[in-house]
Scaffold this active site. Structure first.
Site, PDB file in Angstrom:
ATOM      1  N   LYS A 126     -17.404  26.618 -24.156  1.00 12.03           N
ATOM      2  CA  LYS A 126     -18.225  26.625 -22.947  1.00 12.03           C
ATOM      3  C   LYS A 126     -19.591  26.034 -23.277  1.00 12.03           C
ATOM      4  CE  LYS A 126     -20.199  31.307 -23.061  1.00 12.03           C
ATOM      5  NZ  LYS A 126     -20.463  32.502 -22.218  1.00 12.03           N
ATOM      6  N   ASP A 280     -16.359  37.490 -29.335  1.00  6.03           N
ATOM      7  CA  ASP A 280     -17.593  36.711 -29.457  1.00  6.03           C
ATOM      8  C   ASP A 280     -18.855  37.563 -29.379  1.00  6.03           C
ATOM      9  OD1 ASP A 280     -17.180  37.246 -26.741  1.00  6.03           O
ATOM     10  OD2 ASP A 280     -18.249  35.449 -26.099  1.00  6.03           O
ATOM     11  N   ASP A 282     -20.000  39.775 -27.062  1.00 10.95           N
ATOM     12  CA  ASP A 282     -20.754  40.019 -25.832  1.00 10.95           C
ATOM     13  C   ASP A 282     -20.278  41.256 -25.076  1.00 10.95           C
ATOM     14  OD1 ASP A 282     -18.367  39.053 -24.811  1.00 10.95           O
ATOM     15  OD2 ASP A 282     -19.262  37.443 -23.624  1.00 10.95           O
ATOM     16  N   ARG A 283     -19.228  41.923 -25.539  1.00 10.82           N
ATOM     17  CA  ARG A 283     -18.740  43.118 -24.862  1.00 10.82           C
ATOM     18  C   ARG A 283     -18.959  44.349 -25.737  1.00 10.82           C
ATOM     19  NH1 ARG A 283     -13.461  41.707 -21.226  1.00 10.82           N
ATOM     20  NH2 ARG A 283     -14.085  39.603 -20.603  1.00 10.82           N
ATOM     21  N   THR A 345     -17.780  38.137 -10.030  1.00 13.52           N
ATOM     22  CA  THR A 345     -17.520  38.272 -11.465  1.00 13.52           C
ATOM     23  C   THR A 345     -17.846  36.954 -12.168  1.00 13.52           C
ATOM     24  OG1 THR A 345     -15.815  39.948 -11.146  1.00 13.52           O
ATOM     25  CG2 THR A 345     -15.717  38.668 -13.181  1.00 13.52           C
ATOM     26  N   GLU A 364     -21.124  44.232 -16.006  1.00 12.86           N
ATOM     27  CA  GLU A 364     -19.817  44.097 -15.376  1.00 12.86           C
ATOM     28  C   GLU A 364     -18.898  45.208 -15.860  1.00 12.86           C
ATOM     29  OE1 GLU A 364     -19.434  39.308 -14.693  1.00 12.86           O
ATOM     30  OE2 GLU A 364     -18.653  40.124 -16.576  1.00 12.86           O
ATOM     31  N   SER A 366     -16.058  44.899 -16.935  1.00 11.48           N
ATOM     32  CA  SER A 366     -15.230  44.406 -18.037  1.00 11.48           C
ATOM     33  C   SER A 366     -15.941  44.535 -19.378  1.00 11.48           C
ATOM     34  CB  SER A 366     -14.819  42.954 -17.777  1.00 11.48           C
ATOM     35  OG  SER A 366     -15.951  42.149 -17.520  1.00 11.48           O
ATOM     36  N   LYS A 377     -24.182  38.468 -21.686  1.00 13.28           N
ATOM     37  CA  LYS A 377     -24.008  39.879 -21.989  1.00 13.28           C
ATOM     38  C   LYS A 377     -24.080  40.055 -23.499  1.00 13.28           C
ATOM     39  CE  LYS A 377     -19.036  39.380 -20.939  1.00 13.28           C
ATOM     40  NZ  LYS A 377     -19.059  38.159 -20.112  1.00 13.28           N
ATOM     41  N   ARG A 497      -5.979  41.866 -10.983  1.00 18.33           N
ATOM     42  CA  ARG A 497      -6.715  43.086 -11.295  1.00 18.33           C
ATOM     43  C   ARG A 497      -6.982  43.861 -10.016  1.00 18.33           C
ATOM     44  NH1 ARG A 497     -10.709  40.723 -16.094  1.00 18.33           N
ATOM     45  NH2 ARG A 497      -9.146  41.029 -17.734  1.00 18.33           N
TER      46      ARG A 497
END
Length: 544
Positions: A126, A280, A282-283, A345, A364, A366, A377, A497
């Site tokens: 990205k 990566d 970010d969560r 989202t 989010e 997720s 994030k 979802r």
């Protein structure tokens, strides 16, 4: 410098999803596939003298090879300065920070986030803009349009750059600078959180924690910050070495993919606090003893307690959540007297709100939480935020959560994923729901009455851009919600979802099992969408 122009044919499947282009590794390794998409990016955003590009990835299979291709192509397309994470490694939040700190024109992040790695797994790329955030919807579509017209790509015909050693080297007129992927990010965290206070907590004999890096990119960051800078015992970070296949597991921190950590925290030997991050970085997933904190609750707790962290002691300008995320954050914002924005989202939809100072904190359902310190994030910062709240309030996780519910009420919440379903069938299901939304109001559903149903659309308050068809919302008079949405992060088939939410103000009912509290909503959601008939599934693949 020998610059070559190679003929190529366009591919018709390079439309970015929610977060960049993700495909199986085998597709990315097709002839000129990666090169075509990179050339489309460079031609869309423009190269040229004095431009700087940050490059890094999560270390998954094909990462090193892809970064070498990107370096040679960026040089051929006129970039003056390339900033590359050592060994090709940069977490997504660290890349965002590096773009902002260096004043770079953009960045390439090679990752498929929480998707599986290895030769049989997924790969992704990205482009992030000069703000440090993901490319806007308009820019993403321009890149896609360009990818369909690519006839050739440019690259420098030179040997690979040594990206395992810090320092600067020249590739023709382009300077390639290999940097420590962790140090700048760690310094940023010190500006947000009181490291002395955190060190007192993490070196205390009465407090123990565990961080599962899932053999992904956050491992080196967590070890450097939690163990080396804050003094947590060695071994606090588990699965800390990034591996190309993430150790054969899917690096997706949730109740299913992180089962061993969850079982540990619900067992007799549980520590005070545990967390995990994804591919990566970010969560995040937050756990206390016998307590799973839903991402929606986590976001609301951080907003309610933001003042205890030095970086947020001045208060929050506003907050934002993705539409499927529970409305627990809304109640905190109402009490604080600050705006709460509801977006589609995709982290890119928070970008304008952050850039214009409308919000400070966002997240989010997720497992993504972030703030205005970067434009992505950030999993590890959420962990440090939680540790700060624990240190300042002197409470365990379950007490913090129950105290929050006592004050604001509990939003029972779950997400049901139907993975790898037939894409045509999933789209047909969504179209059928769209056909019904205009007639749903007033109908009985799950013991209540439908107050409103729509296909969510969002008008950005900054640039007035409009995002339509972002998910079906069904709102009930008792405050419950059902949301249907097709995910944009998978690479095989489609993922439907369904999000279920029920609000409960009565404190004596807050300890009710979430699945039981949502059982009638779950049945109603399946029946309304005719899931068994349309998808051939009796139950979801994953319940979070």
């Amino acid at each position: 410098m020998n610059v070559l122009t190679m003929p190529a044919r366009p591919y018709d499947d390079q439309r970015p999803g929610t977060s960049g282009l993700r495909k199986p590794v085998a597709i990315f390794r097709q002839q000129h596939y990666l090169e075509n998409y990179l050339q489309a990016i460079f031609e869309t955003v423009g190269g040229g003298a004095n431009r700087t590009l940050v490059i890094g990835g999560d270390g998954r299979f094909y990462n090193h090879e892809a970064i070498q291709i990107a370096i040679r192509m960026a040089a051929a397309n006129g970039y003056k300065h390339l900033v590359v994470g050592r060994e090709g490694l940069l977490s997504t939040p660290a890349a965002s920070h590096l773009i902002r700190k260096r004043g770079a024109d953009g960045g390439l992040i090679f990752s498929a986030s929480h998707n599986p790695g290895g030769p049989e797994g997924d790969f992704g790329i990205k482009y992030n803009s000069s703000t440090g955030g993901p490319a806007s919807e308009a820019l993403s579509q321009s890149i896609y349009a360009r990818s369909k017209r690519i006839a050739a790509y440019r690259f420098v015909d030179e040997p690979d750059i040594d990206i395992d050693r810090l320092g600067k080297v020249s590739l023709g007129e382009t300077e390639v600078e290999v940097v420590d992927p962790v140090s700048d990010y760690a310094e940023l965290m010190e500006t947000l959180f009181d490291f002395e206070r955190l060190a007192e907590l993490l070196t205390s004999t009465s407090f123990k924690m565990r961080f599962d890096a899932m053999h992904a990119i956050t491992g080196p960051y967590a070890r450097a910050i939690l163990e080396e800078r804050l003094g947590a015992p060695v071994g606090t970070v588990i699965n800390g070495k990034p591996l190309p296949d993430f150790g054969g597991a899917k690096p997706d921190p949730n109740l299913v993919r992180s089962r061993s950590l969850v079982d540990f925290m619900f067992g007799q030997d549980a520590v005070n606090f545990a967390a995990a991050s994804d591919g990566d970085g970010d969560r995040n997933m937050i756990l206390g003893r016998k307590m799973f904190v839903t991402p929606s609750d986590s976001l609301a707790v951080l907003a309610a307690n933001a003042h205890v962290a030095p970086g947020y002691s001045g208060g929050l300008a506003g907050v934002a959540r993705s539409m499927p995320t529970s409305r627990a954050l809304d109640r905190v914002a109402q009490e604080l007297g600050i705006p709460c924005f509801e977006t589609p989202t995709g982290w890119k939809f928070f970008g304008n709100l952050l850039d214009t100072g409308r919000i400070t904190l966002c997240g989010e359902e997720s497992f993504g939480t972030g703030s205005d310190h970067v434009r992505e994030k950030d999993g590890l910062s959420a962990v440090l935020f939680w540790l700060t709240i624990i240190a300042v309030r002197g409470m365990p996780v379950h007490r913090i959560i129950k105290d929050h519910w006592d004050r604001y009420g509990r939003h029972f919440y779950a997400r049901h994923d139907y993975e790898a379903v037939d894409a045509a069938a999933a789209n047909s299901l969504m179209d059928a729901l769209r056909d019904q939304v205009g007639d749903m109001a007033g109908k009985r559903l799950a013991g209540s009455i439908v107050s409103m149903a729509d296909d969510f659309s969002y008008t950005d308050p900054v640039d007035r851009s409009v995002a339509e068809r972002q998910g079906i919302r069904v709102l009930l008079e008792d405050g419950s919600r059902i949301v249907y949405r097709l995910s944009g992060t998978g690479t095989g088939g489609a993922t439907l979802r369904i999000y279920l939410e029920r609000y409960e103000a009565r404190a004596w009912l807050h300890d009710k099992d979430a699945r039981k509290a949502l059982n009638d909503l779950s049945f109603a959601a399946s029946s309304l969408a005719e899931i068994p008939a349309r998808l051939g599934r009796e139950r979801p693949s994953l319940v979070i």
